[in-house]
Motif scaffolding. Structure first.
Motif, PDB file in Angstrom:
ATOM      1  N   SER A   1       0.826  -1.217   0.000  1.00 54.23           N
ATOM      2  CA  SER A   1       0.000   0.000   0.000  1.00 54.23           C
ATOM      3  C   SER A   1       0.857   1.263   0.000  1.00 54.23           C
ATOM      4  O   SER A   1       0.515   2.248  -0.662  1.00 54.23           O
ATOM      5  CB  SER A   1      -0.973  -0.003   1.188  1.00 54.23           C
ATOM      6  OG  SER A   1      -0.259   0.022   2.404  1.00 54.23           O
ATOM      7  N   THR A   2       1.970   1.244   0.702  1.00 55.86           N
ATOM      8  CA  THR A   2       2.870   2.403   0.708  1.00 55.86           C
ATOM      9  C   THR A   2       3.500   2.598  -0.664  1.00 55.86           C
ATOM     10  O   THR A   2       3.635   3.728  -1.148  1.00 55.86           O
ATOM     11  CB  THR A   2       3.966   2.229   1.786  1.00 55.86           C
ATOM     12  OG1 THR A   2       3.342   2.015   3.055  1.00 55.86           O
ATOM     13  CG2 THR A   2       4.868   3.440   1.853  1.00 55.86           C
ATOM     14  N   ALA A   3       3.891   1.502  -1.309  1.00 57.54           N
ATOM     15  CA  ALA A   3       4.464   1.598  -2.658  1.00 57.54           C
ATOM     16  C   ALA A   3       3.431   2.155  -3.634  1.00 57.54           C
ATOM     17  O   ALA A   3       3.743   3.040  -4.442  1.00 57.54           O
ATOM     18  CB  ALA A   3       4.956   0.224  -3.109  1.00 57.54           C
ATOM     19  N   LEU A   4       2.198   1.675  -3.575  1.00 56.96           N
ATOM     20  CA  LEU A   4       1.139   2.195  -4.445  1.00 56.96           C
ATOM     21  C   LEU A   4       0.865   3.667  -4.170  1.00 56.96           C
ATOM     22  O   LEU A   4       0.717   4.467  -5.107  1.00 56.96           O
ATOM     23  CB  LEU A   4      -0.142   1.387  -4.251  1.00 56.96           C
ATOM     24  CG  LEU A   4      -0.294   0.147  -5.102  1.00 56.96           C
ATOM     25  CD1 LEU A   4      -1.466  -0.698  -4.642  1.00 56.96           C
ATOM     26  CD2 LEU A   4      -0.434   0.510  -6.563  1.00 56.96           C
TER      27      LEU A   4
ATOM     28  N   ALA B   1       4.140  -4.496 -11.829  1.00 57.16           N
ATOM     29  CA  ALA B   1       3.966  -5.580 -10.853  1.00 57.16           C
ATOM     30  C   ALA B   1       2.854  -5.260  -9.854  1.00 57.16           C
ATOM     31  O   ALA B   1       2.158  -6.155  -9.380  1.00 57.16           O
ATOM     32  CB  ALA B   1       5.279  -5.840 -10.127  1.00 57.16           C
ATOM     33  N   LEU B   2       2.690  -3.977  -9.541  1.00 57.73           N
ATOM     34  CA  LEU B   2       1.645  -3.573  -8.608  1.00 57.73           C
ATOM     35  C   LEU B   2       0.288  -3.408  -9.301  1.00 57.73           C
ATOM     36  O   LEU B   2      -0.729  -3.223  -8.645  1.00 57.73           O
ATOM     37  CB  LEU B   2       2.020  -2.245  -7.950  1.00 57.73           C
ATOM     38  CG  LEU B   2       3.115  -2.324  -6.891  1.00 57.73           C
ATOM     39  CD1 LEU B   2       3.671  -0.932  -6.583  1.00 57.73           C
ATOM     40  CD2 LEU B   2       2.590  -2.964  -5.628  1.00 57.73           C
ATOM     41  N   GLY B   3       0.270  -3.443 -10.626  1.00 56.84           N
ATOM     42  CA  GLY B   3      -0.974  -3.266 -11.353  1.00 56.84           C
ATOM     43  C   GLY B   3      -1.409  -1.804 -11.411  1.00 56.84           C
ATOM     44  O   GLY B   3      -2.576  -1.492 -11.601  1.00 56.84           O
ATOM     45  N   TYR B   4      -0.460  -0.896 -11.251  1.00 54.12           N
ATOM     46  CA  TYR B   4      -0.766   0.528 -11.250  1.00 54.12           C
ATOM     47  C   TYR B   4      -0.667   1.059 -12.659  1.00 54.12           C
ATOM     48  O   TYR B   4       0.350   0.953 -13.331  1.00 54.12           O
ATOM     49  CB  TYR B   4       0.219   1.290 -10.341  1.00 54.12           C
ATOM     50  CG  TYR B   4       0.071   2.778 -10.400  1.00 54.12           C
ATOM     51  CD1 TYR B   4      -0.984   3.404  -9.779  1.00 54.12           C
ATOM     52  CD2 TYR B   4       0.999   3.551 -11.085  1.00 54.12           C
ATOM     53  CE1 TYR B   4      -1.116   4.791  -9.829  1.00 54.12           C
ATOM     54  CE2 TYR B   4       0.875   4.922 -11.145  1.00 54.12           C
ATOM     55  CZ  TYR B   4      -0.194   5.539 -10.521  1.00 54.12           C
ATOM     56  OH  TYR B   4      -0.330   6.894 -10.574  1.00 54.12           O
ATOM     57  N   LEU B   5      -1.742   1.647 -13.139  1.00 58.17           N
ATOM     58  CA  LEU B   5      -1.770   2.300 -14.452  1.00 58.17           C
ATOM     59  C   LEU B   5      -2.039   3.769 -14.237  1.00 58.17           C
ATOM     60  O   LEU B   5      -3.012   4.143 -13.597  1.00 58.17           O
ATOM     61  CB  LEU B   5      -2.861   1.697 -15.339  1.00 58.17           C
ATOM     62  CG  LEU B   5      -2.756   0.175 -15.561  1.00 58.17           C
ATOM     63  CD1 LEU B   5      -3.996  -0.312 -16.286  1.00 58.17           C
ATOM     64  CD2 LEU B   5      -1.504  -0.135 -16.360  1.00 58.17           C
ATOM     65  N   GLU B   6      -1.154   4.603 -14.744  1.00 57.29           N
ATOM     66  CA  GLU B   6      -1.357   6.048 -14.585  1.00 57.29           C
ATOM     67  C   GLU B   6      -2.629   6.452 -15.293  1.00 57.29           C
ATOM     68  O   GLU B   6      -2.916   6.020 -16.394  1.00 57.29           O
ATOM     69  CB  GLU B   6      -0.170   6.809 -15.164  1.00 57.29           C
ATOM     70  CG  GLU B   6       1.060   6.733 -14.292  1.00 57.29           C
ATOM     71  CD  GLU B   6       2.146   7.663 -14.777  1.00 57.29           C
ATOM     72  OE1 GLU B   6       1.870   8.865 -14.957  1.00 57.29           O
ATOM     73  OE2 GLU B   6       3.251   7.173 -14.976  1.00 57.29           O
ATOM     74  N   GLY B   7      -3.365   7.291 -14.605  1.00 56.81           N
ATOM     75  CA  GLY B   7      -4.642   7.679 -15.172  1.00 56.81           C
ATOM     76  C   GLY B   7      -4.635   8.959 -15.794  1.00 56.81           C
ATOM     77  O   GLY B   7      -4.408   9.819 -16.312  1.00 56.81           O
TER      78      GLY B   7
ATOM     79  N   ALA C   1       8.439   8.356  -9.053  1.00 60.99           N
ATOM     80  CA  ALA C   1       8.679   7.611 -10.293  1.00 60.99           C
ATOM     81  C   ALA C   1       8.873   6.122 -10.017  1.00 60.99           C
ATOM     82  O   ALA C   1       9.456   5.742  -9.002  1.00 60.99           O
ATOM     83  CB  ALA C   1       9.911   8.161 -10.994  1.00 60.99           C
ATOM     84  N   ALA C   2       8.386   5.321 -10.944  1.00 61.60           N
ATOM     85  CA  ALA C   2       8.640   3.875 -10.890  1.00 61.60           C
ATOM     86  C   ALA C   2      10.001   3.621 -11.526  1.00 61.60           C
ATOM     87  O   ALA C   2      10.344   4.229 -12.537  1.00 61.60           O
ATOM     88  CB  ALA C   2       7.558   3.125 -11.652  1.00 61.60           C
TER      89      ALA C   2
END
Length: 112
Positions: A85-88, A106-112, A96-97
């Motif tokens: 949760s902290t990484a997300l 890997a976290l499934g994060y897509l910039e919106g 920045a990743a």
């Protein structure tokens, strides 16, 4: 010099020298076994690698620089292990990743 050593005396001398060499070798072996045991204990006591890492800036007031996966080779020395949760949250807040390990994927994060 009429006092020469007999062949038996020379062999006894050689035996003492070889016993000293053997003792020294045994000490070296014991020391190496001790080192290996210490190394093994150290590896067992090492905390587990974090799943996610936050690379901090140059000073304590600077914002974080990158989010990394736990095993990333590019994570700097000023890094702290964090939970998912902290990484997300860091990614959402604009940190920045890492372009090498791609923790956003890997976290499934897509910039919106």
């Amino acid at each position: 010099m009429t006092d020469s050593l007999s062949r038996l005396e020379l062999l006894r001398f050689l035996e003492r020298v070889q016993e000293q060499d053997l003792e020294r070798t045994r000490r070296w072996i014991a020391e190496e076994e001790r080192r290996q045991l210490e190394r093994q204990r150290g590896e067992q006591a090492r905390p587990p690698q974090p799943d996610w890492v936050l690379e901090l800036g140059l000073n304590r007031d600077a914002p974080a620089v990158y989010v990394h996966e736990g095993g990333c080779w590019n994570a700097g020395k000023r890094s702290n292990g964090v939970d998912r949760s902290t990484a997300l949250r860091a990614l959402v807040e604009g940190v920045a990743a890492c372009p090498h390990c791609r923790p956003d994927s890997a976290l499934g994060y897509l910039e919106g």
